[in-house]
Write an enzyme that holds these catalytic residues in place. Sequence first.
Site, PDB file in Angstrom:
ATOM      1  N   ALA A   1      60.786  27.992   4.904  1.00 39.71           N
ATOM      2  CA  ALA A   1      61.018  28.850   6.072  1.00 39.71           C
ATOM      3  C   ALA A   1      62.354  28.512   6.713  1.00 39.71           C
ATOM      4  O   ALA A   1      63.153  29.395   7.033  1.00 39.71           O
ATOM      5  CB  ALA A   1      59.873  28.677   7.071  1.00 39.71           C
ATOM      6  N   GLU A   2      62.602  27.223   6.934  1.00 42.66           N
ATOM      7  CA  GLU A   2      63.892  26.774   7.451  1.00 42.66           C
ATOM      8  C   GLU A   2      64.275  25.428   6.849  1.00 42.66           C
ATOM      9  O   GLU A   2      63.405  24.617   6.499  1.00 42.66           O
ATOM     10  CB  GLU A   2      63.875  26.644   8.981  1.00 42.66           C
ATOM     11  N   THR A   3      65.577  25.230   6.760  1.00 37.44           N
ATOM     12  CA  THR A   3      66.176  23.952   6.393  1.00 37.44           C
ATOM     13  C   THR A   3      67.188  23.615   7.481  1.00 37.44           C
ATOM     14  O   THR A   3      67.934  24.486   7.933  1.00 37.44           O
ATOM     15  CB  THR A   3      66.881  24.046   5.032  1.00 37.44           C
TER      16      THR A   3
END
Length: 278
Positions: free
Chosen positions: A46-48
């Site tokens: 979803a996010e880094t």
Amino acid sequence: MKSRRYSEVDVFSATAYRGNALAVVHDADGLSTADMQQFANWTNLAETTFLLAPEDPRADYRVRIFTASEELPFAGHPTLGSARAWLESGGTVGAGGVILQECAAGLVPVRVTDDRLAFEAPPLTRYEPIEEARLRRVASVLGIERADILDSSWIVNGPRWMGIRLASAQQVLALRPDPGLLDDLEIGVVGPYGPESETQFEVRAFFGGDAVWEDPVTGSLNAGLARWMNDTNMAPQNYVASQGTVLGREGRVHIDIDDDAIWVGGHVTKCIEGSVLL
């Protein structure tokens, strides 16, 4: 390329692999925006996030937040996960048990307690009723009648969330959106549980755009929902929301409103530690 410390943490769950995963690259100074975006695309989470030296002297660290396709000025679960990763790598808590994160949206306080972290929700940048034509479209996407939507509001704080309130948590859990209709919409849905439930609300978050999916647990959405539901007297000052139930997750988001400041908190659990060539 060089070796950099790398972490993956699970946010909003005290049990590993039951919340929302986050990849964190430490000591990311020197990486270009293109480097960061390409790596975030590769992780396909979803996010880094990427931890950097702060530019604002008041901040403890700076973070840049990427989805697989774009950079975000702010996001909730990446804020808590990045803060925990920074602490685990040797960061120290400042006065009053608060660390200060710098991101594109500004400075975000993160409160550290024995078992949880909580960020202070940034102000909403769009907070107004949703136009009727768009609400009819949302109802169609969710597979419900327009009359099932009891209330709605734009609750934008980075991500472009639309808040949708249904009558019950059971209605929220029963939703089966049509992914072919989502397009560029970002829809957050909330409904209350009964008085005997462990949690007070069930939340679900649906994204369109380049990827069509449901987010397991979403800090930014819960921050916006807390602001809206408190302002409309639909939620108490302190409550716990569950999210990710339909996906087999056990996300728990703790909301505490203190002198009009909204604190969005949860557990962060370490899952992976090592290094990455980047």
